[in-house]
Design a protein around this motif. Structure first.
Motif, PDB file in Angstrom:
ATOM      1  N   UNK A 147      23.146  54.662 129.536  1.00 51.77           N
ATOM      2  CA  UNK A 147      23.538  53.805 128.429  1.00 51.77           C
ATOM      3  C   UNK A 147      23.324  52.337 128.776  1.00 51.77           C
ATOM      4  N   UNK A 148      22.581  51.609 127.943  1.00 54.69           N
ATOM      5  CA  UNK A 148      22.230  50.226 128.279  1.00 54.69           C
ATOM      6  C   UNK A 148      23.448  49.302 128.257  1.00 54.69           C
ATOM      7  N   UNK A 149      24.446  49.604 127.417  1.00 56.79           N
ATOM      8  CA  UNK A 149      25.634  48.762 127.354  1.00 56.79           C
ATOM      9  C   UNK A 149      26.480  48.939 128.620  1.00 56.79           C
ATOM     10  N   UNK A 150      26.623  50.179 129.053  1.00 59.33           N
ATOM     11  CA  UNK A 150      27.379  50.459 130.277  1.00 59.33           C
ATOM     12  C   UNK A 150      26.656  49.885 131.490  1.00 59.33           C
ATOM     13  N   UNK A 151      25.334  50.016 131.504  1.00 61.72           N
ATOM     14  CA  UNK A 151      24.567  49.495 132.640  1.00 61.72           C
ATOM     15  C   UNK A 151      24.744  47.990 132.797  1.00 61.72           C
ATOM     16  N   UNK A 152      24.672  47.256 131.684  1.00 59.63           N
ATOM     17  CA  UNK A 152      24.831  45.799 131.780  1.00 59.63           C
ATOM     18  C   UNK A 152      26.252  45.443 132.192  1.00 59.63           C
ATOM     19  N   UNK A 153      27.250  46.151 131.637  1.00 60.15           N
ATOM     20  CA  UNK A 153      28.636  45.882 132.016  1.00 60.15           C
ATOM     21  C   UNK A 153      28.844  46.140 133.508  1.00 60.15           C
ATOM     22  N   UNK A 154      28.292  47.244 134.016  1.00 56.05           N
ATOM     23  CA  UNK A 154      28.414  47.547 135.449  1.00 56.05           C
ATOM     24  C   UNK A 154      27.688  46.507 136.288  1.00 56.05           C
ATOM     25  N   UNK A 155      26.539  46.058 135.798  1.00 50.97           N
ATOM     26  CA  UNK A 155      25.782  45.043 136.521  1.00 50.97           C
ATOM     27  C   UNK A 155      26.591  43.761 136.685  1.00 50.97           C
ATOM     28  N   UNK A 156      27.420  43.452 135.678  1.00 48.74           N
ATOM     29  CA  UNK A 156      28.296  42.287 135.796  1.00 48.74           C
ATOM     30  C   UNK A 156      29.520  42.571 136.636  1.00 48.74           C
ATOM     31  N   UNK A 157      30.151  43.727 136.412  1.00 50.96           N
ATOM     32  CA  UNK A 157      31.412  44.028 137.089  1.00 50.96           C
ATOM     33  C   UNK A 157      31.252  44.258 138.588  1.00 50.96           C
ATOM     34  N   UNK A 158      30.082  44.734 139.044  1.00 48.34           N
ATOM     35  CA  UNK A 158      29.904  44.919 140.490  1.00 48.34           C
ATOM     36  C   UNK A 158      29.956  43.592 141.235  1.00 48.34           C
ATOM     37  N   UNK A 200      28.413  42.648 126.947  1.00 51.14           N
ATOM     38  CA  UNK A 200      28.031  44.045 126.710  1.00 51.14           C
ATOM     39  C   UNK A 200      28.984  44.699 125.715  1.00 51.14           C
ATOM     40  N   UNK A 201      30.281  44.376 125.824  1.00 51.97           N
ATOM     41  CA  UNK A 201      31.271  44.923 124.893  1.00 51.97           C
ATOM     42  C   UNK A 201      31.043  44.386 123.484  1.00 51.97           C
ATOM     43  N   UNK A 202      30.773  43.081 123.379  1.00 53.12           N
ATOM     44  CA  UNK A 202      30.480  42.486 122.073  1.00 53.12           C
ATOM     45  C   UNK A 202      29.276  43.169 121.429  1.00 53.12           C
ATOM     46  N   UNK A 203      28.218  43.343 122.210  1.00 52.29           N
ATOM     47  CA  UNK A 203      26.983  43.913 121.685  1.00 52.29           C
ATOM     48  C   UNK A 203      27.167  45.364 121.269  1.00 52.29           C
ATOM     49  N   UNK A 204      28.071  46.077 121.935  1.00 49.90           N
ATOM     50  CA  UNK A 204      28.321  47.476 121.580  1.00 49.90           C
ATOM     51  C   UNK A 204      28.912  47.585 120.174  1.00 49.90           C
ATOM     52  N   UNK A 205      29.791  46.658 119.845  1.00 51.67           N
ATOM     53  CA  UNK A 205      30.458  46.721 118.539  1.00 51.67           C
ATOM     54  C   UNK A 205      29.728  45.932 117.455  1.00 51.67           C
TER      55      UNK A 205
END
Length: 493
Positions: A320-331, A197-202
């Motif tokens: 935000x789709x990037x934050x949502x995917x990151x949260x989906x992984x981090x949970x 998600x971080x890669x895709x954001x940048x």
């Protein structure tokens, strides 16, 4: 007479310095493997679009005659914007992801057996190399057919190779360490999702993003240089001398004063392997093995269907789709680490059934709550979806460990391959559900998770039990803790 393999592992340090180094390398590879599987979350994302010559308010898919030229938003590029995968072609992206899981299915069947015959390490290392090549080639494809072919190849080697790596990891651990290390390894994929998600954001260009995901995998070259073959697998193939050499080197590297005579292994596995060749049919030939395999296959199907369904749906949640995917992984990280306490205190079976039940209730709750006025997921639904993701993450983490502990060494990789094959059927179906609506998707996830939760209660507990080495160890209750139902089946047979 020799000693058991677990006793030999204790004598060379259990989880000593060299073993931790091996695990760290495989953990790092697990992190960077995550973006490969999740690539289409962003590479296949649909940007805002309109038909050229028409306003945004006009639905480009309802025009007569059909729109010939689409204009896309500039926030990111994807295969959707490059190859016009919108309107009637919208489902093609889901089919491309389904091909990844179809590749997984084929890979675990073919390479699952290969790992039992040729070794865990060779299968893992070569498969991961092919995964990187397939991912890199996908960045240079010129149409959806070429791209889909590279996704199938990636899934093939990722499925079979990843399974071989997991079994290698399990066979190098003492029973008391399996839950903790298994949970940590599960977290690697979760971290991989967040990093992607971080890669895709940048990096908003899909071809550049695909190439960047390949760069960290350069550490793969260290695997054959640092990681040895599974000593337990070598012993099961009648190569006790090689297995003892590996254990001896581990002990010496860990600073322990061990001798080869101290590590002489019990030859019972070798004798069994020499006398009989085991194939896939042996997983279903005897009553207890047959019952276990049927329940495990259903559970693997459920976990893969629900896990990937919730993960790929994360970018479609409100916000935000990037934050949502990151949260989906981090949970998954706190869920996996907290599950260790449950696995070691309550046991594998209660953790498995309980986490599936939580995932079921959460998914059904998403269906019960209304959406926001703008049609997006409400805050309550988003929270329930994330809780469901936590529950299914614990289930998937437990399932790898639980299944490995219920299957005998002579058939472990083959059995895990068959289980993973049934899982990939769920993975194939998962991307096809969103076009039918969120309610249908979440209702399906909830029902199948509830069914699997009930079925898993009939499996035996494996906490602190030795790994079964032969089919006879599974069928004979004196060696392996069996449920009353299993003992009845055994007496009838």
């Amino acid at each position: 007479m020799g000693i058991d393999f677990d006793d030999a592992l204790e004598r060379v340090g259990g989880l000593g310095y060299i073993q931790r180094l091996h695990m760290l390398l495989l953990f790092a590879l697990g992190i960077f493997q995550g973006p490969f599987i999740m690539t289409l979350v962003f590479v296949g994302k649909e940007p805002n679009y309109r038909c050229q010559g028409h306003a945004h308010e006009v639905n480009a898919c309802d025009l007569e005659p059909p729109c010939q030229n689409f204009v896309y938003g500039t926030e990111f590029t994807s295969i959707v914007s490059e190859w016009d995968l919108v309107c009637e072609k919208k489902r093609d992206v889901g089919y491309a992801q389904s091909l990844v899981m179809l590749g997984f299915l084929a890979g675990v069947v073919v390479l699952g057996r290969t790992a039992d015959k040729c070794g865990r390490l060779k299968t893992y290392a070569w498969s991961m190399f092919c995964v990187v090549v397939a991912q890199a080639l996908s960045a240079f494809t010129q149409n959806l057919y070429q791209y889909s072919a590279t996704r199938f190849v990636l899934g093939f080697f990722c499925g079979g190779g990843g399974l071989a790596g997991h079994v290698w990891m399990l066979e190098a651990l003492l029973p008391k360490m399996r839950a903790l290390i298994g949970a940590i390894f599960h977290c690697s994929f979760a971290f991989g999702i967040a990093i992607y998600a971080l890669m895709a954001y940048f990096i908003r260009d899909w071809r550049h993003l695909t190439i960047v995901t390949c760069i960290p995998m350069v550490i793969l070259v260290l695997v054959p240089l640092v990681v040895p073959e599974s000593a337990l697998w070598l012993a099961s193939k009648g190569q006790s001398d090689k297995a003892e050499d590996i254990l001896y080197k581990m002990g010496r590297t860990n600073g322990l004063k061990v001798t080869r005579s101290m590590l002489s292994l019990n030859s019972r596995i070798n004798e069994t392997k020499v006398k009989a060749s085991h194939g896939t049919l042996d997983l279903f030939r005897t009553p207890i093995m047959r019952m276990r395999m049927m329940i495990l296959m259903i559970t693997w199907f459920t976990c893969c269907l629900t896990y990937y369904g919730l993960t790929f749906g994360a970018s479609g949640l409100g916000g935000n789709m990037y934050i949502n995917l990151a949260l989906s992984g981090l949970v998954e990280v706190p869920a996996s680490l907290l599950s260790v306490c449950s696995l070691n205190r309550l046991g594998r079976r209660p953790t498995m059934a309980g986490s599936l039940f939580i995932a079921s209730v959460s998914c059904l709750g998403v269906v019960a709550f209304p959406k926001s006025p703008d049609g997006a997921m409400s805050s309550a639904q988003t929270c329930l979806a994330l809780i469901g993701k936590m529950g299914i993450s614990v289930s998937f983490n437990t399932l790898y460990l639980f299944s490995s502990e219920l299957l005998p060494t002579v058939l472990r990789n083959t059995g895990m391959g068959v289980c993973s094959m049934s899982a990939r059927v769920g993975g194939i179906i998962a991307p096809m559900l969103p076009p039918f609506g969120d309610r249908v998707a979440y209702l399906t996830f909830g029902i199948v998770a509830l069914l699997s939760s009930i079925l898993d209660l009939s499996l035996p507990e494996s906490l602190n039990k030795p790994l079964p080495e032969t089919v006879a160890d599974v069928e004979i209750p004196t060696h392996w803790a069996s449920s009353d139902k299993e003992e009845k089946l055994l007496s009838e047979s």
